[in-house]
Write an enzyme that holds these catalytic residues in place. Structure first.
Site, PDB file in Angstrom:
ATOM      1  N   ASP A  47       0.825  -1.209   0.000  1.00  0.00           N
ATOM      2  CA  ASP A  47       0.000   0.000   0.000  1.00  0.00           C
ATOM      3  C   ASP A  47       0.861   1.262   0.000  1.00  0.00           C
ATOM      4  O   ASP A  47       0.485   2.281  -0.581  1.00  0.00           O
ATOM      5  CB  ASP A  47      -0.930  -0.004   1.205  1.00  0.00           C
ATOM      6  CG  ASP A  47      -2.116  -0.954   1.029  1.00  0.00           C
ATOM      7  OD1 ASP A  47      -2.356  -1.399  -0.117  1.00  0.00           O
ATOM      8  OD2 ASP A  47      -2.790  -1.248   2.025  1.00  0.00           O
ATOM      9  N   LYS A 165      -8.485   4.083  12.427  1.00  0.00           N
ATOM     10  CA  LYS A 165      -9.046   2.915  13.116  1.00  0.00           C
ATOM     11  C   LYS A 165      -8.382   2.712  14.475  1.00  0.00           C
ATOM     12  O   LYS A 165      -9.049   2.376  15.458  1.00  0.00           O
ATOM     13  CB  LYS A 165      -8.890   1.655  12.264  1.00  0.00           C
ATOM     14  CG  LYS A 165      -9.455   0.396  12.905  1.00  0.00           C
ATOM     15  CD  LYS A 165      -9.295  -0.816  11.998  1.00  0.00           C
ATOM     16  CE  LYS A 165      -9.892  -2.067  12.638  1.00  0.00           C
ATOM     17  NZ  LYS A 165      -9.195  -2.479  13.869  1.00  0.00           N
TER      18      LYS A 165
END
Length: 268
Positions: A47, A165
Site C-alpha cells: 500500500d 481505526k
C-alpha cells in the site's frame, strides 16, 4: 486501443524483478510503456508503494487508473499477488476493467502570506512538536471545539482503516464521499472540552483547524511529512477529485476489511 502504462515498484529485489517481468509480458501483448503520461499505473509492492505512485501522478489523477500488485501481505489497494502477473496482463490486454473511484481529502494550508493545497489518499495528520497542540476547530465556519492534545487525524474512507481505526474511528465504505476527523490523545478539563469521538463530515462540509498560538507542528499528507511554524489555519474537505482503480475481478471493500483484520479462519 493501445494501453499506455507505467510501473512503480517498491525497489526491493522481488518488486524490481516483477516489474521487469510485467514489462516483458505487457510488450508481448502490445501494451505501450509510457512513463510520462500513462493511462494505467501498476504499483508493485504494498500500500505504501501505491501511495507513492498516487502522489507521483497526483496532477493527472483524473486521467489515470491504478492497479496494485502486492509482494507481501494483501493490501487495501493491491488486488493481485506476485504469482498472478500473467493472468493480470492477459485480462488487461483483453478486457475492459470496471473502474472504481475512491474519495480524496483536500487539505489547504494557510499562512500569513499564501495558501497551499494538497490532496491526501489515506490521511492528513497534524501533531504538535514541542508539546501539546492547541487549536480551534470550526465546522462550516462555526466554532465546534477548542482542542488541546497530541494531534488530529483527517482520513478518507479508504484511509479509515489505517491510523483512524487505531484511534477508535469508524471504518467507512469508499462509496460514502466523506472525511473523518479523529483526536489523538485529547486533553479534557474545565477549560478545554472536546467531543472525544470521531466526526464524519459529508461532501461540501469543511473543518478548519485554526492555530491558537505560534507553534511548531508536523504535517503528514499520507507518507509526506512537513515541519512548519507559520501555519495559521488548515481547511479540510472532500476533494472534487477521486482516485480510480481498474478492477479486473471482484474483490469488495468489506472482503478487504475482513481479510486484513479478521481473516478467513475465524468461522463460527
Amino acid at each position: 486501443m493501445h494501453l499506455n502504462y507505467t510501473v512503480i515498484d517498491r525497489g526491493d529485489e522481488l518488486s524490481r524483478s516483477l516489474a521487469a517481468k510485467f514489462h516483458l509480458l505487457a510488450g508481448e501483448r502490445g501494451m505501450i510503456r509510457n512513463d510520462a503520461r500513462p493511462n494505467f499505473v501498476i504499483s508493485i509492492g504494498g500500500d505504501g508503494t501505491l501511495l507513492q505512485a498516487y502522489h507521483k501522478f497526483v496532477e493527472r489523477i483524473d486521467d489515470i487508473s491504478f492497479v496494485g500488485v502486492h509482494t507481501g501481505h494483501l493490501g487495501f489497494y493491491a488486488d493481485w499477488k506476485a504469482d498472478e502477473l500473467e493472468e493480470l496482463v492477459a485480462l488487461m490486454a483483453e478486457n475492459e476493467p470496471r473502474i472504481v473511484s475512491y474519495p480524496l481529502a483536500k487539505i489547504e494550508l494557510e499562512t500569513a502570506n499564501d495558501k497551499t493545497c494538497f490532496t491526501a489518499l489515506n490521511e492528513f495528520t497534524l501533531k504538535g512538536v514541542d508539546g501539546t497542540l492547541v487549536a480551534q476547530i470550526n465546522i462550516n465556519d462555526e466554532l465546534f471545539e477548542m482542542f488541546r492534545g497530541d494531534g488530529i487525524v483527517i482520513s478518507t474512507p479508504s484511509g479509515s482503516t489505517a491510523y483512524n481505526k487505531s484511534l477508535g474511528g469508524a471504518i467507512v465504505h469508499p462509496s460514502m464521499e466523506s472525511i473523518q476527523m479523529a483526536e489523538i490523545a485529547s486533553i479534557n478539563n474545565r477549560v478545554y472540552r472536546t467531543l472525544g469521538s470521531s466526526v464524519l463530515l459529508p461532501k461540501h462540509h469543511h473543518v478548519d483547524i485554526i492555530s491558537s498560538k505560534k507553534q511548531r507542528i508536523t504535517l503528514a499528507i499520507d507518507h509526506i511529512s512537513i515541519l512548519r511554524d507559520d501555519i495559521r489555519a488548515i481547511r479540510c474537505a472532500v476533494s472534487d477529485h477521486k482516485i480510480s482503480f481498474a478492477r479486473y475481478r471482484p474483490f469488495t471493500f468489506w472482503n478487504r476489511v475482513r481479510e486484513a483484520f479478521i481473516g478467513y479462519d475465524h468461522q463460527q
